[in-house]
Design a protein around this motif. Structure first.
Motif, PDB file in Angstrom:
ATOM      1  N   SER A   1      42.659  31.511 105.939  1.00  0.00           N
ATOM      2  CA  SER A   1      42.318  30.917 107.227  1.00  0.00           C
ATOM      3  C   SER A   1      41.323  31.823 107.952  1.00  0.00           C
ATOM      4  CB  SER A   1      43.577  30.736 108.071  1.00  0.00           C
ATOM      5  OG  SER A   1      44.167  31.998 108.369  1.00  0.00           O
ATOM      6  N   ASN A   2      40.766  31.319 109.037  1.00  0.00           N
ATOM      7  CA  ASN A   2      39.809  32.128 109.799  1.00  0.00           C
ATOM      8  C   ASN A   2      40.461  33.387 110.355  1.00  0.00           C
ATOM      9  OD1 ASN A   2      37.813  30.300 109.289  1.00  0.00           O
ATOM     10  ND2 ASN A   2      37.760  29.415 111.324  1.00  0.00           N
ATOM     11  N   TYR A   3      41.716  33.299 110.754  1.00  0.00           N
ATOM     12  CA  TYR A   3      42.406  34.469 111.293  1.00  0.00           C
ATOM     13  C   TYR A   3      42.577  35.539 110.216  1.00  0.00           C
ATOM     14  CZ  TYR A   3      43.522  31.124 114.985  1.00  0.00           C
ATOM     15  OH  TYR A   3      43.441  30.185 115.981  1.00  0.00           O
ATOM     16  N   ARG A   4      42.987  35.118 109.018  1.00  0.00           N
ATOM     17  CA  ARG A   4      43.172  36.088 107.937  1.00  0.00           C
ATOM     18  C   ARG A   4      41.826  36.633 107.465  1.00  0.00           C
ATOM     19  NH1 ARG A   4      47.651  37.141 104.904  1.00  0.00           N
ATOM     20  NH2 ARG A   4      47.272  38.989 103.642  1.00  0.00           N
ATOM     21  N   PHE A   5      40.799  35.798 107.455  1.00  0.00           N
ATOM     22  CA  PHE A   5      39.469  36.253 107.073  1.00  0.00           C
ATOM     23  C   PHE A   5      38.953  37.287 108.066  1.00  0.00           C
ATOM     24  CE2 PHE A   5      34.790  35.631 107.218  1.00  0.00           C
ATOM     25  CZ  PHE A   5      34.500  36.115 105.951  1.00  0.00           C
ATOM     26  N   VAL A   6      39.207  37.080 109.343  1.00  0.00           N
ATOM     27  CA  VAL A   6      38.812  38.061 110.363  1.00  0.00           C
ATOM     28  C   VAL A   6      39.526  39.386 110.116  1.00  0.00           C
ATOM     29  CG1 VAL A   6      39.079  38.620 112.806  1.00  0.00           C
ATOM     30  CG2 VAL A   6      38.149  36.402 112.128  1.00  0.00           C
TER      31      VAL A   6
END
Length: 250
Positions: A99-104
């Motif tokens: 997800s975008n949160y984990r990618f960040v």
């Protein structure tokens, strides 16, 4: 109109203070183009960049064109890191499977060399991913004041705080932050539970037989299965003792 970055701050004031640690085994090794003495040093720098961004690069994952540009001085280390973060390998292994949160979280660890401060920072950078895209997010990290102050154009990013104030060592990013998110780990079918019907026994090293121990030859001796000769059944009445006793002839 681009949405400005959401403001966030460290949860603890200790994050604002520069660390003071006694040099030891846990101190990271800094790879920089400022102190290269030979071509081998540049090879080590490139390998350190792959370890930091990919954790490990197979032969098919290497970016030969970027390596050639770095060796010839056409790009800086920061541009090399940018190319690795925007490569197909990093996109397929981290961006497409999280997800975008984990990618960040992955990018902050690998590019800025630290953990995210809080969930608010994840939200702030995930908005950048949603509005500017993956390339715009990577560019904002590499152009941030935090990156330029700590690494600049010549230093390969590294995990900056491996030693905690309590004296304990912090785990490396690749160990405490798996590449795949929980959703994709379940989708890919791991971890798998393997049931074993055979009970494996563990023998401590101090109780294992050494060389020359008869226990090592017990199975070999049992596999031979020798068969002896049966005793002869002779009646004493059938023996001629007079002829059987030797005597000297004249």
């Amino acid at each position: 109109m681009a949405i400005p970055l959401l403001e966030y701050a460290p949860l603890s004031q200790n994050n604002r203070v520069a660390g003071y640690e006694v040099p030891g085994d846990e101190q990271p090794r800094i790879f920089s183009t400022d102190n290269l003495l030979s071509a081998t040093d540049l090879d080590n720098l490139i390998e350190a960049a792959y370890r930091q961004i990919f954790f490990h690069a197979f032969e098919s994952d290497r970016e030969r064109f970027l390596e050639s540009q770095l060796r010839s001085g056409q790009i800086t280390v920061r541009e090399f890191i940018r190319g690795l973060a925007l490569s197909n390998t990093f996109t397929g292994s981290f961006y497409n499977l999280n997800s975008n949160y984990r990618f960040v979280e992955h990018c902050v660890q690998r590019i800025l060399g630290r953990d995210v401060y809080s969930e608010r920072e994840k939200i702030a950078w995930s908005i950048v991913v949603a509005t500017k895209g993956r390339a715009g997010f990577i560019n904002d990290l590499l152009n941030s004041d935090e990156y330029l102050e700590n690494f600049g154009d010549t230093i390969v990013p590294y995990q900056r705080r491996r030693v905690l104030p309590s004296g304990a060592s912090e785990l490396p990013f690749n160990i405490k932050s798996p590449r795949y998110d929980e959703y994709y780990r379940a989708k890919l079918g791991f971890p798998q539970i393997i049931w074993q019907t055979i009970v494996r026994r563990y023998t401590p090293p101090d109780k294992q037989p050494k060389a020359g121990d008869p226990a090592l030859f017990a199975s070999m001796a049992q596999s031979i299965n020798p068969t002896g000769n049966p005793p002869q059944q002779i009646s004493p009445y059938n023996i001629d003792y007079e002829k059987a006793v030797p005597y000297r002839r004249r």
